[in-house]
Structures are given as structure tokens and as C-alpha cells.
Design a protein around this motif. Structure first.
Motif, PDB file in Angstrom:
ATOM      1  N   UNK A  10       7.071  -4.664   0.737  1.00 23.99           N
ATOM      2  CA  UNK A  10       7.358  -3.255   1.018  1.00 23.99           C
ATOM      3  C   UNK A  10       8.362  -2.749  -0.005  1.00 23.99           C
ATOM      4  N   UNK A  11       7.997  -1.675  -0.681  1.00 23.24           N
ATOM      5  CA  UNK A  11       8.875  -1.051  -1.672  1.00 23.24           C
ATOM      6  C   UNK A  11       9.455   0.241  -1.104  1.00 23.24           C
ATOM      7  N   UNK A  31      -0.608  -2.560  -6.872  1.00 24.62           N
ATOM      8  CA  UNK A  31      -0.450  -4.007  -6.926  1.00 24.62           C
ATOM      9  C   UNK A  31      -0.185  -4.613  -5.551  1.00 24.62           C
ATOM     10  N   UNK A  32      -0.487  -3.844  -4.479  1.00 21.11           N
ATOM     11  CA  UNK A  32      -0.538  -4.432  -3.154  1.00 21.11           C
ATOM     12  C   UNK A  32       0.600  -4.147  -2.210  1.00 21.11           C
ATOM     13  N   UNK A  33       1.602  -3.385  -2.621  1.00 22.22           N
ATOM     14  CA  UNK A  33       2.753  -3.131  -1.751  1.00 22.22           C
ATOM     15  C   UNK A  33       2.520  -1.915  -0.861  1.00 22.22           C
ATOM     16  N   UNK A  34       3.037  -1.984   0.355  1.00 25.62           N
ATOM     17  CA  UNK A  34       3.224  -0.771   1.145  1.00 25.62           C
ATOM     18  C   UNK A  34       4.479  -0.076   0.622  1.00 25.62           C
ATOM     19  N   UNK A  66      -4.315   6.262  -1.031  1.00 24.94           N
ATOM     20  CA  UNK A  66      -5.563   6.196  -1.803  1.00 24.94           C
ATOM     21  C   UNK A  66      -5.742   4.835  -2.467  1.00 24.94           C
ATOM     22  N   UNK A  67      -4.631   4.124  -2.672  1.00 26.44           N
ATOM     23  CA  UNK A  67      -4.697   2.774  -3.245  1.00 26.44           C
ATOM     24  C   UNK A  67      -4.932   1.710  -2.185  1.00 26.44           C
ATOM     25  N   UNK A  68      -5.137   2.156  -0.939  1.00 29.57           N
ATOM     26  CA  UNK A  68      -5.424   1.225   0.132  1.00 29.57           C
ATOM     27  C   UNK A  68      -4.194   0.646   0.809  1.00 29.57           C
ATOM     28  N   UNK A  69      -3.025   1.243   0.548  1.00 31.09           N
ATOM     29  CA  UNK A  69      -1.777   0.735   1.122  1.00 31.09           C
ATOM     30  C   UNK A  69      -1.197   1.733   2.122  1.00 31.09           C
ATOM     31  N   UNK A  70      -0.305   1.249   2.958  1.00 28.25           N
ATOM     32  CA  UNK A  70       0.377   2.101   3.927  1.00 28.25           C
ATOM     33  C   UNK A  70       1.549   2.806   3.269  1.00 28.25           C
TER      34      UNK A  70
END
Length: 273
Positions: A10-11, A31-34, A66-70
Motif C-alpha cells: 500500500x502506497x 506495479x501492483x500496489x493499492x 483503472x490499473x486494477x488496484x484499490x
């Protein structure tokens, strides 16, 4: 471009409504972070251009999704400790943890030090320096309590490496960010927290566009005549926010696990001159 893995991370990004902050938020998400994205969403009296808006902050959150993250969007003034503490608490309640703090929020305006009024000085110091401390304090407490590491990356500037005309208050904040970075790196090392800062040259963002419009081309041309082109690369002009995001990604990743307490210039050769 390098591939980073922030899955499960989480960032927490300040100043994320637009510009560099938006770029950082979207790149963390790619790169996968919420991402928790924050901004003041109102103007500061002594600053001559409009700051990010609520709609722009919501747009950044949408780009993260839109990148698939929360995403969690929070309107927060980095100068206000109660707001910072509440935002950090909300982020932890929403996601369970924070792994990366991206201290990006900042303003830029111009006046010679002998002509500057106290309010202009105070609002610059409070936004660009106190804000970095407050966010680092409260996210840092979370890192200490959790005990399994973390990353803090803050935006200094090439103006944190040299002096600059008509912006001594800004210069003072960016040198200060370097000092905070080095001290936090020492204080948080035993908790496996890496603390670093990035020193960008001029970056093509809405902040620069607003600054240019507020002060006019004549002043900018006068400064350019005294200082010459900004950079060695890129025909001396501005660089892209993406270039700064790449530095943020690296410093936030395991690839930089033994890097702490540094200031990383992304300056297209500006400070080599």
C-alpha cells in the motif's frame, strides 16, 4: 523500463491530485500496489496559482482503479497534524497497513528574501517541510509499531542542492527535506525502514504551467538569461513526471533495500554544470 513488484503493498501519496503525485500514484498501481492518494484540494493564499481540486483527486483515484488496484482518496492538508493523523488512521483502517510513503506535496512561488512577507515564508515552510515531517512522523510510527520495514521517499529538488534566485524560502525547504531524510534514515534504520529523497530538475506539470502564467514570460526570461538552460539533456528544458516516478519506484522497491539516507538527483545534468 524495469519491472517492480508491489503486489500486496500500500502506497500513501501526498499531493496526488495531479502532476508528479498523480504520476507516482498511477505508477505504483501499475506495479501492483493499492494507493491512498491525498491532496489539500484548496488554494493557499500566498501561492499565485490554483492547486489541485477535489475532482482532480477523484480522477487520480479512478486512474489507480483503472490499473486494477484499490484506491482511497482523502482530502488532507499536510500542514495540519490532526488531518495527517486522521488520514493515516483511515488508510490503515481501509487497507490494514501502509508500506510506502511518497512525500510529494509541495508548492512553489517567487520573491526575493528581502521583499518576502512572513506569511509567504510560513506557508512555504509549513507545506514543503513541516508537511514532510508530519507525514513521516505518523506513517513512521506505523512502521515502528508494525516492525517489518517500510519505505519513505520524499521530493527535494535541485534547489535543495544549490541556491536559486527569488526563491530562498523554497530552497530552504528543499535543503531541509534532505536533512530530514538523513536523520530519519538513521532513526528508523533499526526498524528496517529505508528513507530517501529525490531531487528533480524542472518537471513539466500543471504547477509549472500555473507558476509561469502567474509570473509571466518576462520574469521567466530574465531568470533564464541569468542562469542559462536548466539541463544538459533535453535541450535544456523540462523533463517528464514519469522520470521522477521511476526514481520513486526504484527507491520504494527491494532493489534498493540497502539504499537509505540519500538524495538522488534526477536533473538531466543540471547540477553537473
Amino acid at each position: 523500463m524495469p519491472t517492480y513488484d508491489f503486489e500486496g503493498k500500500v502506497a500513501f501519496v501526498t499531493g496526488g491530485a495531479r502532476g508528479q503525485g498523480r504520476s507516482h500514484a498511477v505508477q505504483y498501481a501499475k506495479h501492483g500496489a493499492d494507493v491512498v492518494v491525498t491532496d489539500i484540494c484548496e488554494d493557499i493564499e500566498t501561492n499565485p496559482y490554483e492547486l489541485g481540486t477535489s475532482d482532480e483527486l477523484a480522477e487520480t483515484a479512478s486512474l489507480v482503479e483503472d490499473e486494477g488496484q484499490n484506491a482511497l482518496a482523502i482530502e488532507m492538508d499536510v500542514r495540519n497534524e490532526d488531518e495527517v493523523e486522521a488520514a493515516v488512521d483511515d488508510a490503515i483502517e481501509e487497507f490494514g497497513r501502509i508500506d510506502i510513503l511518497a512525500n510529494n506535496a509541495g508548492i512553489f512561488n517567487a520573491a526575493e528574501l528581502v521583499e518576502m512577507d512572513e506569511q509567504m515564508w510560513d506557508e512555504m515552510i509549513d507545506t514543503n517541510l513541516k508537511g514532510v515531517w508530519l507525514c513521516s512522523k505518523h506513517v513512521g510510527k506505523h512502521f515502528v509499531e508494525r516492525g517489518d520495514g517500510g519505505k519513505i521517499v520524499s521530493t527535494s529538488s535541485t534547489a535543495g542542492l544549490v541556491g536559486a534566485l527569488a526563491s530562498g524560502h523554497y530552497v530552504a525547504t528543499k535543503w531541509g527535506v534532505r536533512g530530514l531524510t538523513k536523520t530519519l534514515a538513521l532513526e528508523l534504520a533499526e526498524y528496517d525502514v529505508n528513507v530517501n529523497c529525490v531531487c528533480p530538475t524542472g518537471v513539466e506539470t500543471p504547477m509549472i504551467a500555473g507558476y509561469s502564467e502567474a509570473y509571466g514570460e518576462e520574469m521567466l526570461e530574465e531568470i533564464a538569461e541569468l542562469t542559462g538552460p536548466f539541463n544538459v539533456f533535453g535541450e535544456g528544458g523540462m523533463i517528464d513526471a514519469q522520470d521522477i516516478s521511476e526514481a520513486y519506484l526504484w527507491l520504494s522497491s527491494d532493489a534498493a533495500r540497502y539504499v537509505t539516507g540519500i538524495e538522488l538527483p534526477v536533473d538531466a545534468g543540471m547540477t553537473a554544470k
